[in-house]
Design a protein around this motif. Structure first.
Motif, PDB file in Angstrom:
ATOM      1  N   ASP A  25       1.579  -0.315  -2.564  1.00  0.00           N
ATOM      2  CA  ASP A  25       2.906  -0.544  -3.136  1.00  0.00           C
ATOM      3  C   ASP A  25       3.790  -1.461  -2.304  1.00  0.00           C
ATOM      4  O   ASP A  25       4.832  -1.896  -2.777  1.00  0.00           O
ATOM      5  CB  ASP A  25       3.598   0.794  -3.380  1.00  0.00           C
ATOM      6  CG  ASP A  25       2.988   1.467  -4.605  1.00  0.00           C
ATOM      7  OD1 ASP A  25       2.442   0.740  -5.455  1.00  0.00           O
ATOM      8  OD2 ASP A  25       3.037   2.704  -4.692  1.00  0.00           O
ATOM      9  N   ARG A  26       3.369  -1.766  -1.065  1.00  0.00           N
ATOM     10  CA  ARG A  26       4.150  -2.716  -0.283  1.00  0.00           C
ATOM     11  C   ARG A  26       3.707  -4.153  -0.550  1.00  0.00           C
ATOM     12  O   ARG A  26       4.413  -5.095  -0.225  1.00  0.00           O
ATOM     13  CB  ARG A  26       3.984  -2.428   1.205  1.00  0.00           C
ATOM     14  CG  ARG A  26       4.723  -1.193   1.660  1.00  0.00           C
ATOM     15  CD  ARG A  26       4.602  -1.105   3.155  1.00  0.00           C
ATOM     16  NE  ARG A  26       5.232   0.115   3.662  1.00  0.00           N
ATOM     17  CZ  ARG A  26       5.222   0.465   4.938  1.00  0.00           C
ATOM     18  NH1 ARG A  26       4.617  -0.305   5.814  1.00  0.00           N
ATOM     19  NH2 ARG A  26       5.804   1.550   5.345  1.00  0.00           N
ATOM     20  N   LYS A  28       2.794  -7.834  -1.896  1.00  0.00           N
ATOM     21  CA  LYS A  28       3.378  -8.783  -2.843  1.00  0.00           C
ATOM     22  C   LYS A  28       2.355  -9.828  -3.281  1.00  0.00           C
ATOM     23  O   LYS A  28       2.715 -10.871  -3.818  1.00  0.00           O
ATOM     24  CB  LYS A  28       4.607  -9.461  -2.235  1.00  0.00           C
ATOM     25  CG  LYS A  28       5.821  -8.541  -2.181  1.00  0.00           C
ATOM     26  CD  LYS A  28       7.040  -9.258  -1.679  1.00  0.00           C
ATOM     27  CE  LYS A  28       8.153  -8.273  -1.394  1.00  0.00           C
ATOM     28  NZ  LYS A  28       9.085  -8.789  -0.387  1.00  0.00           N
ATOM     29  N   CYS A  30       0.403 -12.153  -1.826  1.00  0.00           N
ATOM     30  CA  CYS A  30       0.406 -13.547  -1.372  1.00  0.00           C
ATOM     31  C   CYS A  30      -1.017 -14.042  -1.120  1.00  0.00           C
ATOM     32  O   CYS A  30      -1.260 -15.243  -1.169  1.00  0.00           O
ATOM     33  CB  CYS A  30       1.251 -13.710  -0.122  1.00  0.00           C
ATOM     34  SG  CYS A  30       0.623 -12.845   1.324  1.00  0.00           S
ATOM     35  N   GLY A  31      -1.942 -13.132  -0.835  1.00  0.00           N
ATOM     36  CA  GLY A  31      -3.342 -13.528  -0.676  1.00  0.00           C
ATOM     37  C   GLY A  31      -3.703 -14.059   0.687  1.00  0.00           C
ATOM     38  O   GLY A  31      -4.818 -14.538   0.893  1.00  0.00           O
ATOM     39  N   LYS A  51       5.198  -2.811  -8.270  1.00  0.00           N
ATOM     40  CA  LYS A  51       6.035  -3.984  -8.525  1.00  0.00           C
ATOM     41  C   LYS A  51       5.338  -5.016  -9.403  1.00  0.00           C
ATOM     42  O   LYS A  51       5.884  -6.095  -9.640  1.00  0.00           O
ATOM     43  CB  LYS A  51       6.395  -4.640  -7.190  1.00  0.00           C
ATOM     44  CG  LYS A  51       7.196  -3.757  -6.295  1.00  0.00           C
ATOM     45  CD  LYS A  51       8.597  -4.278  -6.152  1.00  0.00           C
ATOM     46  CE  LYS A  51       9.410  -3.323  -5.317  1.00  0.00           C
ATOM     47  NZ  LYS A  51      10.845  -3.604  -5.443  1.00  0.00           N
ATOM     48  N   TYR A  53       2.342  -6.595  -8.714  1.00  0.00           N
ATOM     49  CA  TYR A  53       1.485  -7.550  -8.006  1.00  0.00           C
ATOM     50  C   TYR A  53       0.065  -7.010  -7.944  1.00  0.00           C
ATOM     51  O   TYR A  53      -0.166  -5.821  -8.120  1.00  0.00           O
ATOM     52  CB  TYR A  53       1.996  -7.755  -6.574  1.00  0.00           C
ATOM     53  CG  TYR A  53       3.363  -8.390  -6.484  1.00  0.00           C
ATOM     54  CD1 TYR A  53       3.542  -9.733  -6.777  1.00  0.00           C
ATOM     55  CD2 TYR A  53       4.466  -7.651  -6.091  1.00  0.00           C
ATOM     56  CE1 TYR A  53       4.791 -10.318  -6.680  1.00  0.00           C
ATOM     57  CE2 TYR A  53       5.721  -8.227  -5.993  1.00  0.00           C
ATOM     58  CZ  TYR A  53       5.877  -9.569  -6.295  1.00  0.00           C
ATOM     59  OH  TYR A  53       7.113 -10.143  -6.190  1.00  0.00           O
ATOM     60  N   ALA A  75       2.820 -10.186   5.822  1.00  0.00           N
ATOM     61  CA  ALA A  75       4.263 -10.245   5.980  1.00  0.00           C
ATOM     62  C   ALA A  75       4.941  -8.982   5.484  1.00  0.00           C
ATOM     63  O   ALA A  75       6.137  -8.838   5.610  1.00  0.00           O
ATOM     64  CB  ALA A  75       4.794 -11.458   5.227  1.00  0.00           C
ATOM     65  N   GLU A  76       4.163  -8.096   4.903  1.00  0.00           N
ATOM     66  CA  GLU A  76       4.773  -6.960   4.208  1.00  0.00           C
ATOM     67  C   GLU A  76       4.500  -5.631   4.882  1.00  0.00           C
ATOM     68  O   GLU A  76       4.822  -4.591   4.310  1.00  0.00           O
ATOM     69  CB  GLU A  76       4.233  -6.889   2.774  1.00  0.00           C
ATOM     70  CG  GLU A  76       4.261  -8.204   2.023  1.00  0.00           C
ATOM     71  CD  GLU A  76       5.676  -8.596   1.668  1.00  0.00           C
ATOM     72  OE1 GLU A  76       6.514  -7.702   1.521  1.00  0.00           O
ATOM     73  OE2 GLU A  76       5.929  -9.802   1.548  1.00  0.00           O
ATOM     74  N   PHE A  77       3.857  -5.597   6.023  1.00  0.00           N
ATOM     75  CA  PHE A  77       3.454  -4.359   6.691  1.00  0.00           C
ATOM     76  C   PHE A  77       2.587  -3.513   5.755  1.00  0.00           C
ATOM     77  O   PHE A  77       2.707  -2.297   5.693  1.00  0.00           O
ATOM     78  CB  PHE A  77       4.674  -3.537   7.131  1.00  0.00           C
ATOM     79  CG  PHE A  77       5.649  -4.323   7.970  1.00  0.00           C
ATOM     80  CD1 PHE A  77       5.421  -4.489   9.320  1.00  0.00           C
ATOM     81  CD2 PHE A  77       6.761  -4.911   7.409  1.00  0.00           C
ATOM     82  CE1 PHE A  77       6.304  -5.213  10.093  1.00  0.00           C
ATOM     83  CE2 PHE A  77       7.642  -5.655   8.175  1.00  0.00           C
ATOM     84  CZ  PHE A  77       7.410  -5.790   9.518  1.00  0.00           C
ATOM     85  N   ALA A  78       1.732  -4.167   4.969  1.00  0.00           N
ATOM     86  CA  ALA A  78       1.016  -3.478   3.900  1.00  0.00           C
ATOM     87  C   ALA A  78      -0.462  -3.281   4.187  1.00  0.00           C
ATOM     88  O   ALA A  78      -1.138  -2.630   3.402  1.00  0.00           O
ATOM     89  CB  ALA A  78       1.170  -4.256   2.600  1.00  0.00           C
ATOM     90  N   ILE A  79      -0.986  -3.842   5.259  1.00  0.00           N
ATOM     91  CA  ILE A  79      -2.423  -3.721   5.512  1.00  0.00           C
ATOM     92  C   ILE A  79      -2.640  -3.541   7.008  1.00  0.00           C
ATOM     93  O   ILE A  79      -1.904  -4.101   7.811  1.00  0.00           O
ATOM     94  CB  ILE A  79      -3.175  -4.947   4.945  1.00  0.00           C
ATOM     95  CG1 ILE A  79      -4.686  -4.765   5.026  1.00  0.00           C
ATOM     96  CG2 ILE A  79      -2.780  -6.231   5.630  1.00  0.00           C
ATOM     97  CD1 ILE A  79      -5.448  -5.808   4.219  1.00  0.00           C
TER      98      ILE A  79
END
Lengths: 91, 284
Positions: A25-26, A28, A30-31, A51, A53, A75-79
């Motif tokens: 869920d964090r 976005k 960008c790949g 969201k 994505y 950039a999203e602290f997601a991984i």
């Protein structure tokens, strides 16, 4: 991994194994993690997150060497990845 | 294939203790590099504290930022932070440092904030050699207000206000910092994240005015008008960057044709503002 010349101690070296965790869920979408993973562990998924994505999905879990590059480029602290403990008596 | 013991699922990102999780996901667009640079900055802070040298303490770190996309960083960090008025991040940071010398002050802001409206504050803080660390996210335009031309927009780049291409010459930020008297000057891109983290770590330990410029894609405003997808910008950084530590500051123009020079350009020792002040006014 394919070596052009095999190092003498290739059999003794323990390659670190990693395990990738994705906080869907964090993301976005960008790949960057998918593109810059040196071992092609990730792929874009078909599912949507909250969201709207497409977060990445781990397609190649045994290739991960825990280099943390996906973690530092995200950039999203997601991984992030953690070291997977391999059994000592591997063959 | 070796059998693998999977550790218990760990639900926390390693930097979760330094960010305000309730504010995440942040406002930065998909493909924007600010998040990466911000994460790199937090990692550097964490590493500094982990080594324990120079008496680094998380309670003594302050992040100050100005206005703009990157100015939002102060709102996402779980340390003492200060979101200041436009262009005035360095004056606030100077005040913080003068009032409490134990603080490690980091200014995290964008090129528009630091070099257009805050340009004078930057050169004077560098001239005085105030002991702070300035991290400048350079996305080559004014991103938050809709992609207008900035002091760093390259020649011939298209922006909202220069639809046929920018006719002006951009600032070379490392040259400006060097000429003003900064003691540590480096430039990286958001793709060179590990070098950037090492560089921020060095800058935090450095006594004196340290400046790091970080190039970052702005896919929505700059990239869209200049026909660069975010991944293409990163590929460009990968192909066109030349790492040249100690390069002459006068040859550091950003020119994608020639290649962009990255590295640590200046690392010198000079007495800081506080030391010089004490010598004249606080005679023991």
């Amino acid at each position: 991994m394919e070596f052009w010349r095999i190092p003498f101690d290739a059999n003794e070296i323990d390659i670190t194994l990693g395990e990738v965790y994705i906080l869907d869920d964090r993301c976005k979408g960008c790949g960057y993690c998918i593109e810059f993973c040196p071992r092609q562990v990730l792929q874009i998924s078909d599912k949507f997150n909250k969201k709207g994505y497409h977060p990445p999905v781990v397609v190649n879990p045994e290739s991960c060497v825990n280099c943390h590059y996906c973690e530092v480029i995200c950039a999203e602290f997601a991984i992030y990845s953690v070291e997977a403990v391999s059994c000592p008596n591997k063959n | 294939m070796a059998s693998v013991n999977r550790p218990n699922k760990q639900q926390n990102h390693p930097l979760d203790d330094l960010i305000r999780k309730d504010r995440i996901p942040h406002i930065w667009c998909p493909g924007c590099g600010i998040g990466t640079i911000f994460a790199s900055c937090l990692t550097a802070i964490k590493e500094c504290v982990a080594t324990g040298k120079n008496g680094f303490d998380l309670d003594k770190f302050v992040m100050v930022s100005g206005i703009g996309c990157s100015g939002r960083a102060a709102g996402y960090v779980k340390l003492d932070s200060f979101h200041t008025t436009h262009g005035r991040a360095i004056p606030f940071a100077t005040g913080l440092k003068l009032a409490n010398r134990d603080l490690n002050v980091i200014v995290f802001s964008g090129d528009g904030d630091l070099f257009a409206i805050g340009g004078n504050h930057f050169i004077h803080a560098a001239r005085r050699n105030i002991n702070i660390t300035v991290i400048c996210v350079n996305n080559l335009n004014y991103g938050m207000t809709g992609g207008q031309v900035a002091a760093t927009t390259p020649y011939n780049a298209k922006t909202t206000t220069t639809p046929a291409g920018n006719a002006e010459n951009p600032f070379s930020l490392p040259l400006l910092a060097y000429a003003s008297g900064a003691t540590y000057v480096a430039r990286w891109t958001m793709l060179h994240t590990r070098d950037l983290t090492v560089s921020i770590n060095e800058a935090l330990s450095k006594k004196g005015f340290s400046f790091i410029e970080v190039l970052s894609p702005c896919p929505v405003n700059y990239g869209r008008r200049n026909k660069e997808k975010p991944l293409e910008t990163l590929k460009l950084y990968q192909e066109k960057s030349i790492i040249k530590n100690g390069a002459d500051p006068s040859e550091l123009d950003i020119d994608m044709e020639k290649g962009i020079i990255l590295g640590k350009f200046v690392d010198i020792d000079k007495p800081t503002h506080s030391e010089k002040y004490d010598k004249l006014y606080r005679i023991e």
